[in-house]
Design a protein around this motif. Structure first.
Motif, PDB file in Angstrom:
ATOM      1  N   UNK A 179       0.835  -1.208   0.000  1.00 41.58           N
ATOM      2  CA  UNK A 179       0.000   0.000   0.000  1.00 41.58           C
ATOM      3  C   UNK A 179       0.867   1.254   0.000  1.00 41.58           C
ATOM      4  N   UNK A 180       1.922   1.268   0.827  1.00 39.56           N
ATOM      5  CA  UNK A 180       2.824   2.413   0.856  1.00 39.56           C
ATOM      6  C   UNK A 180       3.479   2.636  -0.503  1.00 39.56           C
ATOM      7  N   UNK A 181       3.970   1.560  -1.109  1.00 35.64           N
ATOM      8  CA  UNK A 181       4.634   1.674  -2.408  1.00 35.64           C
ATOM      9  C   UNK A 181       3.669   2.198  -3.477  1.00 35.64           C
ATOM     10  N   UNK A 182       2.446   1.684  -3.491  1.00 35.15           N
ATOM     11  CA  UNK A 182       1.462   2.113  -4.488  1.00 35.15           C
ATOM     12  C   UNK A 182       1.068   3.578  -4.291  1.00 35.15           C
ATOM     13  N   UNK A 183       0.951   4.009  -3.034  1.00 39.83           N
ATOM     14  CA  UNK A 183       0.580   5.398  -2.758  1.00 39.83           C
ATOM     15  C   UNK A 183       1.695   6.350  -3.170  1.00 39.83           C
ATOM     16  N   UNK A 184       2.928   5.998  -2.876  1.00 38.83           N
ATOM     17  CA  UNK A 184       4.076   6.823  -3.288  1.00 38.83           C
ATOM     18  C   UNK A 184       4.158   6.876  -4.818  1.00 38.83           C
ATOM     19  N   UNK A 185       3.943   5.747  -5.469  1.00 41.74           N
ATOM     20  CA  UNK A 185       3.991   5.705  -6.932  1.00 41.74           C
ATOM     21  C   UNK A 185       2.951   6.633  -7.540  1.00 41.74           C
ATOM     22  N   UNK A 186       1.742   6.608  -7.011  1.00 39.54           N
ATOM     23  CA  UNK A 186       0.679   7.469  -7.530  1.00 39.54           C
ATOM     24  C   UNK A 186       1.027   8.942  -7.341  1.00 39.54           C
ATOM     25  N   UNK A 187       1.595   9.281  -6.179  1.00 39.73           N
ATOM     26  CA  UNK A 187       1.953  10.681  -5.908  1.00 39.73           C
ATOM     27  C   UNK A 187       3.092  11.126  -6.810  1.00 39.73           C
ATOM     28  N   UNK A 188       4.079  10.274  -7.035  1.00 38.40           N
ATOM     29  CA  UNK A 188       5.222  10.622  -7.880  1.00 38.40           C
ATOM     30  C   UNK A 188       4.838  10.769  -9.352  1.00 38.40           C
ATOM     31  N   UNK A 189       3.694  10.216  -9.736  1.00 35.17           N
ATOM     32  CA  UNK A 189       3.260  10.243 -11.142  1.00 35.17           C
ATOM     33  C   UNK A 189       2.449  11.479 -11.508  1.00 35.17           C
ATOM     34  N   UNK A 190       2.115  12.318 -10.528  1.00 36.59           N
ATOM     35  CA  UNK A 190       1.136  13.393 -10.734  1.00 36.59           C
ATOM     36  C   UNK A 190       1.493  14.314 -11.885  1.00 36.59           C
ATOM     37  N   UNK A 191       2.742  14.725 -11.993  1.00 37.13           N
ATOM     38  CA  UNK A 191       3.118  15.737 -12.981  1.00 37.13           C
ATOM     39  C   UNK A 191       3.896  15.180 -14.171  1.00 37.13           C
ATOM     40  N   UNK A 192       3.855  13.893 -14.376  1.00 42.55           N
ATOM     41  CA  UNK A 192       4.580  13.300 -15.498  1.00 42.55           C
ATOM     42  C   UNK A 192       3.805  13.484 -16.795  1.00 42.55           C
ATOM     43  N   UNK A 193       4.547  13.610 -17.905  1.00 42.76           N
ATOM     44  CA  UNK A 193       3.891  13.718 -19.211  1.00 42.76           C
ATOM     45  C   UNK A 193       3.743  12.340 -19.844  1.00 42.76           C
ATOM     46  N   UNK A 194       3.250  12.303 -21.089  1.00 42.32           N
ATOM     47  CA  UNK A 194       2.925  11.022 -21.731  1.00 42.32           C
ATOM     48  C   UNK A 194       4.161  10.196 -22.064  1.00 42.32           C
ATOM     49  N   UNK A 195       5.351  10.799 -22.086  1.00 46.24           N
ATOM     50  CA  UNK A 195       6.581  10.063 -22.366  1.00 46.24           C
ATOM     51  C   UNK A 195       7.276   9.580 -21.100  1.00 46.24           C
ATOM     52  N   UNK A 196       6.701   9.876 -19.953  1.00 52.27           N
ATOM     53  CA  UNK A 196       7.332   9.548 -18.681  1.00 52.27           C
ATOM     54  C   UNK A 196       6.443   8.614 -17.872  1.00 52.27           C
ATOM     55  N   UNK A 197       7.065   7.820 -17.042  1.00 49.82           N
ATOM     56  CA  UNK A 197       6.288   6.953 -16.159  1.00 49.82           C
ATOM     57  C   UNK A 197       7.118   6.549 -14.943  1.00 49.82           C
ATOM     58  N   UNK A 198       6.422   6.245 -13.861  1.00 50.74           N
ATOM     59  CA  UNK A 198       7.071   5.617 -12.714  1.00 50.74           C
ATOM     60  C   UNK A 198       7.022   4.114 -12.961  1.00 50.74           C
ATOM     61  N   UNK A 199       8.160   3.533 -13.213  1.00 50.36           N
ATOM     62  CA  UNK A 199       8.192   2.097 -13.499  1.00 50.36           C
ATOM     63  C   UNK A 199       7.888   1.288 -12.249  1.00 50.36           C
TER      64      UNK A 199
END
Length: 234
Positions: free
Chosen positions: A92-112
């Motif tokens: 749950x912690x990992x998924x929540x951090x991943x979602x927060x880190x993805x907020x401002x990424x564009x279509x060419x970027x992703x949190x793997x």
């Protein structure tokens, strides 16, 4: 010489048919069927056309991958003793951090991925049964990817630094304004009893280490060029 009186018998007697020229019979009970269909039949077994072209994964191209070593401190955190609950909490912690880190990424970027590395110095590998303390220093790693703008990724370090700044600024802001804590607690509430250790948790602080950049597809890593002050591809 002509006859003096008319004959009583005509010279030609017309023939009279004793039967009608056509006798209609009873109508057929079965309608006649055409032996040839009016149009070509549809074959129900025909298969739809399937494209053999593979789906293109843009991340199979030359890609910048960066790793951000990170940590955060949770207070009000009761580490569960059940291994099932421990796994639930850390996922749950990992998924929540991943979602927060993805907020401002564009279509060419992703949190793997986001990987939880340790809690209070105890490595987390999904099978630890050691009793951990109630407050937690959680070390984790954020792995991000960005598609290179050129085939040789000439500007990879510039792009990596910009991505690092964008993600870490968003993470710091979410720690400072309490939105990361809110997201963690809400996820715990939605997950039920297995995540109740996070219901009273609060993110007290967070920090981020130096970025590590890898070029995927070019089979090399960028390291500091100590002689020239820039970076070199190994």
């Amino acid at each position: 010489p002509p006859s003096s009186s008319p004959s009583d018998i005509p010279s030609v007697v017309p023939s009279i048919s004793t039967e009608p020229t056509f006798i209609s019979k009873a109508p057929s009970d079965v309608p006649s069927l055409s032996v040839k269909p009016t149009g070509a039949p549809i074959d129900p077994t025909a298969q739809p056309t399937i494209s053999t072209a593979p789906t293109v994964d843009p991340y199979k191209e030359a890609t910048i991958q960066i790793s951000i070593p990170s940590q955060l401190v949770l207070s009000g955190f009761q580490m569960p003793t059940s291994q099932v609950k421990i796994n639930t909490v850390l996922t749950l912690l990992a998924d929540t951090i991943k979602a927060r880190a993805s907020v401002k990424l564009n279509s060419n970027q992703r949190v793997k991925s986001v990987k939880i590395l340790s809690i209070n110095g105890v490595p987390f590998n999904g099978s630890s049964s050691r009793r951990l303390q109630d407050s937690a220093l959680i070390k984790y790693e954020i792995i991000l990817e960005d598609i290179c703008s050129t085939s040789k990724c000439d500007d990879s370090q510039t792009v990596a630094n910009a991505l690092y700044q964008s993600v870490t600024q968003e993470m710091r802001a979410s720690i400072d304004d309490g939105s990361l804590t809110t997201a963690i607690v809400q996820s715990a509430q939605a997950s039920g009893a297995d995540a109740d250790a996070l219901l009273a948790a609060a993110v007290e602080s967070g920090d981020f280490g130096e970025v590590v950049t890898t070029i995927i597809g070019l089979l090399g890593d960028f390291y500091p060029d100590w002689s020239g002050g820039g970076y070199c591809l190994n």
